[in-house]
Design an enzyme around this catalytic site. Structure first.
Site, PDB file in Angstrom:
ATOM      1  N   TRP A  61       0.863  -0.975   0.303  1.00 34.10           N
ATOM      2  CA  TRP A  61       0.110   0.178  -0.390  1.00 34.10           C
ATOM      3  C   TRP A  61       0.662   1.483  -0.031  1.00 34.10           C
ATOM      4  CZ3 TRP A  61      -2.598   0.510   5.351  1.00 34.10           C
ATOM      5  CH2 TRP A  61      -2.180   0.000   6.630  1.00 34.10           C
ATOM      6  N   ASN A  62      -0.159   2.606  -0.267  1.00 37.51           N
ATOM      7  CA  ASN A  62       0.751   3.263  -0.340  1.00 37.51           C
ATOM      8  C   ASN A  62       0.135   4.807  -0.215  1.00 37.51           C
ATOM      9  OD1 ASN A  62       2.839   2.986  -2.544  1.00 37.51           O
ATOM     10  ND2 ASN A  62       0.482   2.258  -3.917  1.00 37.51           N
ATOM     11  N   HIS A  69      -7.167  20.166  -6.574  1.00 37.43           N
ATOM     12  CA  HIS A  69      -7.009  20.226  -8.595  1.00 37.43           C
ATOM     13  C   HIS A  69      -6.531  19.198  -9.067  1.00 37.43           C
ATOM     14  CE1 HIS A  69     -11.016  22.581  -8.303  1.00 37.43           C
ATOM     15  NE2 HIS A  69     -10.593  23.063  -6.448  1.00 37.43           N
ATOM     16  N   HIS A  73     -10.272  16.165 -12.960  1.00 42.97           N
ATOM     17  CA  HIS A  73     -10.738  16.224 -11.763  1.00 42.97           C
ATOM     18  C   HIS A  73     -12.299  16.933 -12.203  1.00 42.97           C
ATOM     19  CE1 HIS A  73      -8.408  19.788 -12.700  1.00 42.97           C
ATOM     20  NE2 HIS A  73      -9.517  20.591 -11.757  1.00 42.97           N
ATOM     21  N   ASP A  75     -14.160  19.981 -11.119  1.00 39.74           N
ATOM     22  CA  ASP A  75     -14.405  21.283  -9.935  1.00 39.74           C
ATOM     23  C   ASP A  75     -15.637  21.906  -9.415  1.00 39.74           C
ATOM     24  OD1 ASP A  75     -11.585  21.703 -11.032  1.00 39.74           O
ATOM     25  OD2 ASP A  75     -12.946  23.763 -12.241  1.00 39.74           O
ATOM     26  N   HIS A  79     -15.508  25.960  -5.379  1.00 36.16           N
ATOM     27  CA  HIS A  79     -14.344  26.364  -5.823  1.00 36.16           C
ATOM     28  C   HIS A  79     -14.254  27.651  -6.215  1.00 36.16           C
ATOM     29  CE1 HIS A  79     -10.254  25.789  -8.181  1.00 36.16           C
ATOM     30  NE2 HIS A  79     -10.555  26.189  -9.098  1.00 36.16           N
ATOM     31  N   HIS A 208     -15.173  29.291 -14.389  1.00 35.74           N
ATOM     32  CA  HIS A 208     -15.075  29.382 -13.420  1.00 35.74           C
ATOM     33  C   HIS A 208     -16.150  30.327 -12.802  1.00 35.74           C
ATOM     34  CE1 HIS A 208     -11.470  27.152 -14.367  1.00 35.74           C
ATOM     35  NE2 HIS A 208     -11.328  26.568 -12.555  1.00 35.74           N
TER      36      HIS A 208
HETATM   37 MN    MN Z   1      -9.802  22.631 -11.469  1.00 37.23          MN
END
Ligand code: MN
Length: 263
Positions: A61-62, A69, A73, A75, A79, A208
């Site tokens: 495992w890590n 972001h 991904h 948004d 945001h 945005h």
């Molecule tokens: Mn973004």
């Protein structure tokens, strides 16, 4: 019940295919760079905890860390300052029904080949609609540019002295899509939903500003948009359920009926 059984059967016999629109998260995944006066998002980091050794003999495992972001991904509306007060606008408060929605794909790869700062306009969308029909309410609008082939190279962020250069919507389009088409969100191939030079537009960062101001979503760093038809696919886009998260890396999948793929 009958509909779900049909869906399960169609998935089993691959009449409906599942297309992965996600880039792999790894340390070399490019992260957006802001002007030096602003705080930066950390790069994706991964560190092995154990791998069948003295640190843990039976398990691998890590630990990983990254900004919300990063890579392919989602948004969320909170945001942006225009969406900050939506009670259902964070990764943990968005209604889960909104994480499955149809998609319209507008292909402007040819124009972006000649102009890496290409801005999609209302006229472009109307031209697309003349051919493919009106964008249905609640749809994603995905801008296909071919940009994803630049992933993991300097040409992805495409930084120059005046900042990043990549395509996106023009100043008018996002508000029009939100108000006149009631879309669920806007998706794109470069590092962010707005164009690389969007800070310099008449209305800065229009996607945005207006998408999130209208409680709508964004998807960026999408891959494999060439495998989607112009209409008729369905996206699955749940972000991680981070408390008051502004977004998160997302495994974006598309359901596509066989033989509906775009050529
Ligand atoms: Mn973004």
């Amino acid at each position: 019940m009958a509909i779900l059984q049909q869906l399960a059967q169609a998935l089993a016999d691959q009449t409906i295919e599942i297309v992965d629109l996600t880039h792999t998260l790894e340390t070399r995944i490019p992260v957006i760079q802001l002007p030096a006066e602003f705080r930066q998002s950390a790069p994706f980091k991964i560190e092995e905890i154990s791998r069948f050794d003295e640190r843990g003999p039976l398990w691998y495992w890590n630990n990983f860390s990254c900004g919300e972001h990063t890579g392919t991904h989602f948004d969320a509306p909170i945001h942006w300052i225009t969406g900050k007060d939506y009670p259902d606008g964070a990764t943990d408060t968005i209604a889960v029904q909104k994480f499955m929605a149809p998609a319209c794909v507008i292909d402007v790869s040819d124009r972006v080949r000649d102009d890496e700062d290409y801005l999609l306009t209302i006229a472009d969308v109307e031209q697309w609609e003349a051919k493919h029909g009106r964008i249905p309410e609640g749809s994603w609008v995905l801008m296909r540019t071919g940009w994803s082939t630049r992933q993991y190279t300097d040409a992805f962020l495409n930084h120059k002295a005046d900042g990043g250069h990549s395509p996106g919507p023009d100043s008018q389009l996002p508000l029009w899509l939100a108000n006149e088409r009631n879309v669920i969100g806007w998706g794109t191939e470069p590092v962010g939903t707005d164009a690389g030079q969007a800070h310099a537009l008449a209305k800065p960062f229009p996607c945005h500003h207006d998408m999130h101001g209208s409680n709508k979503f964004g998807l960026s760093s999408l891959a494999n948009l060439h495998l989607l038809p112009p209409t008729g696919s369905v996206l699955i886009t749940p972000p991680l359920k981070i408390k008051q998260g502004s977004g998160s890396p997302c495994r974006v999948l598309a359901l596509v009926e066989k033989n509906a793929r775009q050529r």
